[in-house]
Design a protein around this motif. Structure first.
Motif, PDB file in Angstrom:
ATOM      1  N   LEU A 196       1.270  -0.998  -0.144  1.00 52.00           N
ATOM      2  CA  LEU A 196       0.246   0.280   0.075  1.00 52.00           C
ATOM      3  C   LEU A 196       0.781   1.419  -0.117  1.00 52.00           C
ATOM      4  O   LEU A 196       0.680   2.418  -0.477  1.00 52.00           O
ATOM      5  CB  LEU A 196      -1.410   0.096   1.105  1.00 52.00           C
ATOM      6  N   PHE A 197       1.376   1.379   0.694  1.00 50.90           N
ATOM      7  CA  PHE A 197       3.158   2.783   0.682  1.00 50.90           C
ATOM      8  C   PHE A 197       3.335   2.921  -0.822  1.00 50.90           C
ATOM      9  O   PHE A 197       3.557   4.080  -0.769  1.00 50.90           O
ATOM     10  CB  PHE A 197       3.498   2.137   1.410  1.00 50.90           C
ATOM     11  N   ALA A 198       3.431   1.594  -1.339  1.00 44.30           N
ATOM     12  CA  ALA A 198       4.492   1.749  -2.407  1.00 44.30           C
ATOM     13  C   ALA A 198       3.708   2.224  -3.926  1.00 44.30           C
ATOM     14  O   ALA A 198       3.482   2.738  -4.485  1.00 44.30           O
ATOM     15  CB  ALA A 198       5.323   0.734  -3.010  1.00 44.30           C
ATOM     16  N   ILE A 199       1.817   1.146  -3.897  1.00 49.42           N
ATOM     17  CA  ILE A 199       1.412   1.251  -5.392  1.00 49.42           C
ATOM     18  C   ILE A 199       0.526   2.448  -5.640  1.00 49.42           C
ATOM     19  O   ILE A 199       0.641   3.238  -4.475  1.00 49.42           O
ATOM     20  CB  ILE A 199       0.968  -0.069  -4.855  1.00 49.42           C
ATOM     21  N   PHE A 202       9.033 -13.804   4.809  1.00 51.95           N
ATOM     22  CA  PHE A 202       7.868 -13.298   5.044  1.00 51.95           C
ATOM     23  C   PHE A 202       6.458 -13.882   4.144  1.00 51.95           C
ATOM     24  O   PHE A 202       5.591 -14.107   4.517  1.00 51.95           O
ATOM     25  CB  PHE A 202       8.063 -12.276   5.146  1.00 51.95           C
ATOM     26  N   LEU A 203       6.907 -13.877   3.576  1.00 57.23           N
ATOM     27  CA  LEU A 203       5.589 -15.100   2.050  1.00 57.23           C
ATOM     28  C   LEU A 203       5.267 -16.108   2.871  1.00 57.23           C
ATOM     29  O   LEU A 203       4.103 -16.684   2.792  1.00 57.23           O
ATOM     30  CB  LEU A 203       6.823 -15.104   0.631  1.00 57.23           C
ATOM     31  N   LYS A 204       6.916 -16.481   3.056  1.00 59.60           N
ATOM     32  CA  LYS A 204       6.086 -18.460   4.010  1.00 59.60           C
ATOM     33  C   LYS A 204       5.480 -17.643   4.797  1.00 59.60           C
ATOM     34  O   LYS A 204       4.369 -19.089   5.481  1.00 59.60           O
ATOM     35  CB  LYS A 204       7.611 -18.605   3.919  1.00 59.60           C
ATOM     36  N   VAL A 205       5.731 -16.970   6.358  1.00 61.41           N
ATOM     37  CA  VAL A 205       5.035 -16.857   6.874  1.00 61.41           C
ATOM     38  C   VAL A 205       3.121 -16.901   6.403  1.00 61.41           C
ATOM     39  O   VAL A 205       3.076 -17.168   7.668  1.00 61.41           O
ATOM     40  CB  VAL A 205       5.910 -15.982   8.512  1.00 61.41           C
ATOM     41  N   VAL A 206       3.228 -15.818   5.845  1.00 56.21           N
ATOM     42  CA  VAL A 206       2.082 -15.712   5.524  1.00 56.21           C
ATOM     43  C   VAL A 206       0.992 -16.273   5.154  1.00 56.21           C
ATOM     44  O   VAL A 206      -0.069 -16.876   5.693  1.00 56.21           O
ATOM     45  CB  VAL A 206       1.712 -13.920   4.894  1.00 56.21           C
ATOM     46  N   THR A 207       1.895 -17.244   4.477  1.00 60.49           N
ATOM     47  CA  THR A 207       0.769 -18.717   3.231  1.00 60.49           C
ATOM     48  C   THR A 207       0.883 -19.337   4.446  1.00 60.49           C
ATOM     49  O   THR A 207      -0.797 -20.096   4.560  1.00 60.49           O
ATOM     50  CB  THR A 207       2.130 -19.446   2.294  1.00 60.49           C
ATOM     51  N   ASP A 208       1.846 -19.596   4.810  1.00 60.96           N
ATOM     52  CA  ASP A 208       2.024 -20.810   6.422  1.00 60.96           C
ATOM     53  C   ASP A 208       0.404 -20.370   6.927  1.00 60.96           C
ATOM     54  O   ASP A 208      -0.464 -21.083   7.730  1.00 60.96           O
ATOM     55  CB  ASP A 208       2.533 -20.933   7.585  1.00 60.96           C
ATOM     56  N   VAL A 253       4.082  -4.529   5.038  1.00 61.02           N
ATOM     57  CA  VAL A 253       4.543  -2.845   5.572  1.00 61.02           C
ATOM     58  C   VAL A 253       4.056  -2.826   6.616  1.00 61.02           C
ATOM     59  O   VAL A 253       4.180  -1.881   7.193  1.00 61.02           O
ATOM     60  CB  VAL A 253       3.751  -2.363   4.389  1.00 61.02           C
ATOM     61  N   PHE A 254       3.210  -3.420   6.878  1.00 66.72           N
ATOM     62  CA  PHE A 254       2.194  -3.068   8.226  1.00 66.72           C
ATOM     63  C   PHE A 254       3.245  -4.138   9.244  1.00 66.72           C
ATOM     64  O   PHE A 254       3.682  -2.749  10.602  1.00 66.72           O
ATOM     65  CB  PHE A 254       0.519  -4.180   8.250  1.00 66.72           C
TER      66      PHE A 254
END
Length: 489
Positions: free
Chosen positions: A117-120, A245-251, A290-291
């Motif tokens: 959200l901060f970049a797009i 971070f992608l793995k943490v969120v996906t899991d 980002v959060f």
């Protein structure tokens, strides 16, 4: 033959630079004289100061020349720097539709976590911002408060354990805010106080530590030629950070969906959006990323500098502690959501901390269509990068006399009302104001309240004074860290 080719090449490059460096002159905008080959920036191989401090100097020089705005160059890229606060207001609020995007590189294809959200920008940003805003209302903050408060006990245990020796206060406060974000945002126990090698702490630190290589990529490619950088697959963040971070969120998402487990937190809102509005797991991970970063680093930095200034100014520290005692007495000695909102002087201390040490020293925008400056015959072309020098504005003697002095009285209601509203921009302003500012302030107040009601702080001699900011940190951070002594009350 080779010599002739080299001479021709050098002449061509020289003429290109000469033509490029006349850009602001052709636009009828005053500019600071650049030099080959880095424009107005210093040599990225041998930087001597934090970029925010460099931009602060640009602002000060333009202000001394009585300019309302000015042009600078990052390498060969022309950058529009705003000085006049009415111009700042126009860009951030009144004429926001001309400046909806940030000048922040992201690569959604190769580095999905960078597309947060901060970049797009554009319509995608608008849609996502609208959907996420309900997460950060005062009602939602009140719901999160109890979970946040549960992290207080580990903070106090750690301080009690270390109070007999010099304390690296930023390290402890970062552990506190990571635990808070993990619990409140994602329902995870990060256990940063228990595990010195917690991956959340390791990767969180890594994001904000700039390397020479990352700095060069940003100066030469991502800032100057973002489209080319995307085609070349240049990453905004090292791949190991993205993978973690992608793995943490996906899991976590998989666990909740497979076990029909729901929780009132930030991640659950994103999961609901995924199921109802085709949000991808990569898009969820980007917002979580980002959060997490914004929530832990900015708040821990703010608390660190606040405690440093209170340690330097014992009278102010005593006054804050007196207010804490008086307010908590009304709430049976307990830290409650209502109690921290009653601490008016605490607010002033935090506001003054954010003035003197804003976590975001520079705010960027991109002009998305040709913009005519209201009181001048000047056009800012579409695609121009815009800088709002927050640190420079916050240290401007016109708005804050004796700016190096720490003085919470600057932020009484009367003094705030007498000052231009855009002279204080720690969270930005307008439609792109920081979406999580309520949460950041809430956890900062809880952390400071918990510590100050139990300890008196003084500066330890390990702290290098006067403070010098780390050159390659992406936010303000003291060289050698800030070390305090904690005296049990």
């Amino acid at each position: 033959m080779l010599f002739s080719v080299l001479v021709c090449l050098l002449v061509t490059v020289f003429l290109y630079y000469k033509w490029t460096f006349k850009y602001w002159q052709r636009r009828n905008i005053p500019w600071l004289e650049p030099s080959l080959p880095f424009g107005n920036l210093s040599n990225p191989f041998n930087r001597q100061e934090n970029l925010g401090i460099t931009v602060k100097k640009f602002y000060k020089e333009m202000k001394q020349r009585k300019w309302k705005h000015g042009g600078i160059f990052f390498l060969v890229s022309p950058v529009y720097c705003v000085v006049d606060l009415d111009y700042v207001k126009n860009i951030m609020s009144r004429d926001f539709h001309y400046f909806t995007d940030r000048s922040i590189y992201f690569n959604e294809k190769n580095d999905p976590l960078s597309a947060h959200l901060f970049a797009i920008g554009g319509q995608k940003w608008r849609n996502l911002r609208t959907k996420l805003t309900p997460t950060f209302t005062s009602g939602k903050m009140k719901q999160m408060f109890h979970t946040l408060l549960e992290c207080e006990s580990n903070l106090l245990k750690r301080i009690a354990k270390e109070c007999h020796s010099p304390i690296n206060i930023k390290e402890i406060l970062s552990c506190f805010t990571i635990d808070v974000i993990g619990s409140v945002g994602f329902g995870l126990e990060c256990k940063t106080f228990e595990d010195e090698d917690s991956p959340f702490r390791i990767y969180g630190k890594k994001v904000f530590k700039d390397s020479v290589l990352r700095s060069l990529k940003r100066v030469f490619l991502t800032s100057n030629f973002p489209d080319l950088a995307r085609k070349l697959g240049v990453l905004a963040f090292p791949s190991d950070i993205t993978d973690f971070f992608l793995k943490v969120v996906t899991d976590t998402v998989r666990y909740r969906e497979e076990n029909h487990h729901t929780r009132s937190d930030f991640l659950q809102l994103l999961i609901d959006m995924k199921n109802n509005e085709t949000l991808t797991i990569e898009e969820i991970a980007a917002q979580c990323f980002v959060f997490f970063l914004a929530g832990f680093e900015t708040s821990s930095t703010t608390m660190t500098f606040a405690l440093y200034e209170l340690a330097k100014n014992q009278e102010i520290q005593s006054r804050v502690r007196e207010e804490i005692g008086a307010v908590l007495k009304k709430y049976d000695g307990k830290i409650t959501y209502e109690a921290i909102h009653d601490m008016k002087y605490m607010n002033q201390v935090i506001d003054e901390t954010l003035r003197k040490y804003p976590a975001t020293t520079v705010i960027t925008r991109t002009c998305v269509r040709d913009y005519g400056i209201p009181d001048q015959d000047v056009i800012i072309p579409k695609g121009t990068s815009v800088l709002i020098p927050v640190l420079g504005i916050h240290h401007d003697e016109e708005y804050y006399p004796n700016p190096e002095k720490f003085d919470p009285e600057r932020f009484t209601q009367e003094n705030k009302a007498a000052r231009h509203h855009y002279a204080h921009l720690p969270f930005g302003e307008g439609p792109r104001i920081c979406i999580g500012l309520r949460f950041g302030l809430m956890q900062s107040k809880v952390g400071l309240t918990s510590l100050l009601k139990n300890y008196r702080f003084t500066v330890n001699e390990k702290t290098k004074e006067p403070l010098k900011m780390q050159v390659r940190s992406l936010i303000l951070a003291a060289e050698g860290e800030i070390w305090l002594d904690a005296h049990k009350l």
